[in-house]
Design an enzyme around this catalytic site. Structure first.
Site, PDB file in Angstrom:
ATOM      1  N   ASN A  23       0.806  -1.219   0.000  1.00  0.00           N
ATOM      2  CA  ASN A  23       0.000   0.000   0.000  1.00  0.00           C
ATOM      3  C   ASN A  23       0.841   1.272   0.000  1.00  0.00           C
ATOM      4  O   ASN A  23       0.339   2.342  -0.335  1.00  0.00           O
ATOM      5  CB  ASN A  23      -1.015  -0.028   1.148  1.00  0.00           C
ATOM      6  N   ARG A  93      -7.292  -0.888  -7.641  1.00  0.00           N
ATOM      7  CA  ARG A  93      -7.928   0.134  -6.804  1.00  0.00           C
ATOM      8  C   ARG A  93      -7.106   1.436  -6.757  1.00  0.00           C
ATOM      9  O   ARG A  93      -7.621   2.521  -6.953  1.00  0.00           O
ATOM     10  CB  ARG A  93      -8.042  -0.452  -5.396  1.00  0.00           C
ATOM     11  N   CYS A 117     -10.145  -4.945  -5.121  1.00  0.00           N
ATOM     12  CA  CYS A 117     -10.895  -5.825  -4.222  1.00  0.00           C
ATOM     13  C   CYS A 117     -12.189  -5.134  -3.804  1.00  0.00           C
ATOM     14  O   CYS A 117     -12.165  -4.059  -3.200  1.00  0.00           O
ATOM     15  CB  CYS A 117     -10.067  -6.141  -2.972  1.00  0.00           C
ATOM     16  N   ARG A 122     -16.985   0.974  -1.582  1.00  0.00           N
ATOM     17  CA  ARG A 122     -15.787   1.770  -1.279  1.00  0.00           C
ATOM     18  C   ARG A 122     -15.900   3.147  -1.950  1.00  0.00           C
ATOM     19  O   ARG A 122     -15.265   3.413  -2.973  1.00  0.00           O
ATOM     20  CB  ARG A 122     -14.527   1.008  -1.708  1.00  0.00           C
ATOM     21  N   ASP A 307      -7.098  -5.051   7.517  1.00  0.00           N
ATOM     22  CA  ASP A 307      -6.439  -5.952   6.560  1.00  0.00           C
ATOM     23  C   ASP A 307      -5.889  -7.224   7.221  1.00  0.00           C
ATOM     24  O   ASP A 307      -5.368  -8.104   6.535  1.00  0.00           O
ATOM     25  CB  ASP A 307      -5.303  -5.218   5.826  1.00  0.00           C
ATOM     26  N   ARG A 402      -2.143 -10.235  -6.066  1.00  0.00           N
ATOM     27  CA  ARG A 402      -2.123  -8.775  -6.071  1.00  0.00           C
ATOM     28  C   ARG A 402      -1.170  -8.215  -5.024  1.00  0.00           C
ATOM     29  O   ARG A 402      -0.680  -7.110  -5.170  1.00  0.00           O
ATOM     30  CB  ARG A 402      -3.495  -8.262  -5.604  1.00  0.00           C
TER      31      ARG A 402
HETATM   32  N1  EPU Z   1     -14.674   5.967   2.927  1.00  0.00           N
HETATM   33  C1  EPU Z   1     -15.746   6.748   2.537  1.00  0.00           C
HETATM   34  N2  EPU Z   1     -15.500   7.733   1.611  1.00  0.00           N
HETATM   35  C2  EPU Z   1     -14.283   7.951   1.071  1.00  0.00           C
HETATM   36  C3  EPU Z   1     -13.197   7.135   1.470  1.00  0.00           C
HETATM   37  C4  EPU Z   1     -13.428   6.150   2.408  1.00  0.00           C
HETATM   38  O1  EPU Z   1     -16.863   6.595   3.005  1.00  0.00           O
HETATM   39  O2  EPU Z   1     -14.137   8.856   0.237  1.00  0.00           O
HETATM   40  C5  EPU Z   1     -14.898   4.923   3.943  1.00  0.00           C
HETATM   41  C6  EPU Z   1     -14.713   3.518   3.365  1.00  0.00           C
HETATM   42  O3  EPU Z   1     -15.903   3.035   2.794  1.00  0.00           O
HETATM   43  C7  EPU Z   1     -14.284   2.737   4.594  1.00  0.00           C
HETATM   44  C8  EPU Z   1     -13.466   3.770   5.392  1.00  0.00           C
HETATM   45  O4  EPU Z   1     -13.862   5.034   4.919  1.00  0.00           O
HETATM   46  O5  EPU Z   1     -15.407   2.382   5.343  1.00  0.00           O
HETATM   47  C9  EPU Z   1     -11.968   3.649   5.246  1.00  0.00           C
HETATM   48  O6  EPU Z   1     -11.589   3.595   3.871  1.00  0.00           O
HETATM   49  P1  EPU Z   1     -10.149   4.066   3.380  1.00  0.00           P
HETATM   50  O7  EPU Z   1     -10.323   5.178   2.426  1.00  0.00           O
HETATM   51  O8  EPU Z   1      -9.286   4.292   4.581  1.00  0.00           O
HETATM   52  O9  EPU Z   1      -9.627   2.795   2.603  1.00  0.00           O
HETATM   53  P2  EPU Z   1      -8.908   2.722   1.188  1.00  0.00           P
HETATM   54  O10 EPU Z   1      -7.995   3.864   1.037  1.00  0.00           O
HETATM   55  O11 EPU Z   1      -9.907   2.460   0.131  1.00  0.00           O
HETATM   56  C10 EPU Z   1      -6.835   1.445   2.113  1.00  0.00           C
HETATM   57  C11 EPU Z   1      -6.084   0.199   1.737  1.00  0.00           C
HETATM   58  C12 EPU Z   1      -6.930  -1.013   2.090  1.00  0.00           C
HETATM   59  C13 EPU Z   1      -7.270  -0.964   3.581  1.00  0.00           C
HETATM   60  C14 EPU Z   1      -7.922   0.379   3.957  1.00  0.00           C
HETATM   61  C15 EPU Z   1      -8.143   0.557   5.444  1.00  0.00           C
HETATM   62  C16 EPU Z   1      -4.752   0.886  -0.120  1.00  0.00           C
HETATM   63  C17 EPU Z   1      -4.513   0.816  -1.581  1.00  0.00           C
HETATM   64  N3  EPU Z   1      -5.798   0.211   0.325  1.00  0.00           N
HETATM   65  O12 EPU Z   1      -8.051   1.413   1.356  1.00  0.00           O
HETATM   66  O13 EPU Z   1      -6.112  -2.125   1.840  1.00  0.00           O
HETATM   67  O14 EPU Z   1      -8.168  -2.000   3.893  1.00  0.00           O
HETATM   68  O15 EPU Z   1      -7.083   1.459   3.513  1.00  0.00           O
HETATM   69  O16 EPU Z   1      -6.936   0.439   6.129  1.00  0.00           O
HETATM   70  O17 EPU Z   1      -4.006   1.517   0.606  1.00  0.00           O
HETATM   71  C18 EPU Z   1      -5.646  -4.364   1.301  1.00  0.00           C
HETATM   72  O18 EPU Z   1      -4.436  -4.081   1.307  1.00  0.00           O
HETATM   73  O19 EPU Z   1      -6.068  -5.549   1.258  1.00  0.00           O
HETATM   74  C19 EPU Z   1      -6.632  -3.292   1.359  1.00  0.00           C
HETATM   75  C20 EPU Z   1      -7.886  -3.472   1.013  1.00  0.00           C
END
Ligand code: EPU
Length: 423
Positions: A23, A93, A117, A122, A307, A402
């Site tokens: 990440n 993503r 994923c 999301r 995660d 991935r």
């Molecule tokens: N959310 C919103 N609106 C937004 C952004 C997020 O409602 O504009 C909500 C999401 O639906 C969720 C929460 O906020 O309920 C947190 O989402 P976040 O934005 O923190 O997650 P992400 O950036 O989409 C990253 C990692 C994920 C990891 C999450 C949480 C990357 C590429 N992905 O996702 O990693 O689960 O943070 O730590 O950095 C993985 O590695 O398997 C993975 C899915």
């Protein structure tokens, strides 16, 4: 199509070296678009998400060279493309980080909505809210996002995120780098890869402070320059091997880790009965495979990472007594693996209203044909297969590939009986 075939029962012994953080890599590689000059990035994990991103960058006109498997040199000086190819962007993503980088460097971006994923809804509303506050005109459709300067041009802003979103914090840090003025991201996420991205950008000449706290400040600079940077080790890959040793049993040195990043995983595995000892950049896990039940609530960093939910779920499936696992980040994430673990004999009851899974520990799991529904769910099924009696076949392994470099080689070196079978 390929699958993993696992014969369970072998204890894990020896050492495993953790790769660079997925990440962090998927944020740092697109960040190279901001830089005029060559970025040499070391400890880049060799995983399919990284390969897709490098294809996107090449397709946009960046020079991308890989002098060694885990080293990437990117020179995006001559990139002029502000609309990356939709079909490539949709493959993963983190391609949405191109929104922030292209907006920052060119003032305009046309980026398809990402794939990746899909274990939960999301949304990216917080990313878009931030771009608007930075002065962008945002066209948001069902298939793409188009960003252009609004009537007052792009400028620094104070952005208070509604939730501490990792992706929004990263995208807005990227966007603010070259936009004039001071941007303050409040209620920012604090994950280790956010600090890593800030360190990368600062090495290239950006002015970012506060990463790792809930207030990140970015002062826009005119230009970023080339440089060399090494990505941090992957917290979740390390946690996955630690959970595997705890559940399967054995004695493993998990090398190239930052123990501070692992604290809440370390503590939880100790609570469940594994011996976990920290050295400078090594964590040793010893377990006889007999664990005690526990309670875990996932939280943004420094809490227990979502995660790692599925992997600790396997430990709970086998732990003595009742365990409770509450998911606070993605409500629907349980569904990616609990039905598959049930096929292997786990006793799991999901209480939807409480966002909780209750595990009644069983003595043994048994092999079954199961399918990964996302990356971490897939990793959990591998761990489950390693503990199980008989043969487990895991389908949909493209999800696992991935994010885990050389999983088969690393597990085999620890004594696991796991093969990749091509259909
Ligand atoms: N959310 C919103 N609106 C937004 C952004 C997020 O409602 O504009 C909500 C999401 O639906 C969720 C929460 O906020 O309920 C947190 O989402 P976040 O934005 O923190 O997650 P992400 O950036 O989409 C990253 C990692 C994920 C990891 C999450 C949480 C990357 C590429 N992905 O996702 O990693 O689960 O943070 O730590 O950095 C993985 O590695 O398997 C993975 C899915």
């Amino acid at each position: 199509m390929a699958r993993y075939e696992i014969k369970g029962g072998n204890q894990l012994k020896g050492s495993v070296t953790i790769s660079g953080a997925k990440n962090a890599a998927v944020a740092i590689l697109p960040a190279a678009i901001l830089v005029r000059g060559k970025c040499r990035i070391e400890n880049v994990p060799d995983i399919s998400d990284v390969r897709i991103l490098l294809d996107i960058l090449r397709d946009m006109g960046a020079k991308v060279v890989q002098p060694e498997l885990n080293i990437v040199e990117i020179d995006a000086t001559n990139v002029a493309c502000t609309r990356p190819t939709d079909s490539l962007v949709k493959k993963m993503r983190a391609s949405y980080y191109l929104m922030g980088t292209l907006l920052s460097r060119f003032g305009t971006a046309h980026v398809a909505l990402p794939g990746g994923c899909n274990f939960a809804s999301r949304p990216i509303d917080q990313h878009l809210k931030g771009f608007r506050l930075l002065g962008a005109d945002v066209e948001d459709t069902n298939s793409y996002v188009c960003l252009n300067p609004g009537p007052n041009g792009l400028h620094g802003a104070r952005i208070h995120l509604d939730m501490a979103s990792v992706g929004a914090t990263i995208n807005l840090m990227l966007a603010a780098c070259l936009i004039p003025g001071m941007t303050i991201i409040a209620n920012a996420a604090k994950e280790p890869h956010i600090v890593d991205l800030a360190n990368f950008l600062n090495t290239m000449g950006a002015s970012i402070t506060g990463a790792g706290t809930d207030t990140v400040k970015v002062r826009g600079v005119e230009e970023l320059h080339g440089g060399t940077y090494t990505i941090i080790p992957d917290q979740i890959e390390a946690g996955t091997y630690m959970a595997a040793v705890a559940a399967v049993g054995g004695d493993v040195m998990v090398k190239n880790v930052i123990p501070k990043h692992m604290e809440c995983i370390t503590t939880k595995l100790q609570e469940m009965g594994a011996s976990v000892v920290e050295y400078d950049d090594i964590i040793r896990v010893i377990s006889n495979g007999k664990l005690r039940g526990a309670a875990v609530k996932t939280r943004p960093y420094p809490g227990f990472p979502t995660d790692m939910q599925a992997q600790i779920g396997v430990c709970m499936s086998l732990a003595e007594g009742t365990s409770r696992l509450i998911e606070t980040v993605y409500e629907t994430r349980f569904f990616g693996y609990t039905s598959e673990l049930t096929k292997m004999g786990a006793n799991i009851n999901i209480i939807k209203e409480s966002k909780m899974a209750v595990f009644e520990g069983v003595q043994r799991l048994h092999g079954a044909d199961v399918a990964a529904k996302d990356l971490r769910a897939g990793a959990a099924l591998v761990i489950a297969g390693l503990t199980a009696d008989g043969i487990t076949r895991v389908d949909n392994i493209h999800f696992i590939e991935r994010g885990y470099q050389n999983l088969i080689e690393k597990m085999t070196a620890l004594g696991a009986d796991i093969k990749r079978i091509e259909d």
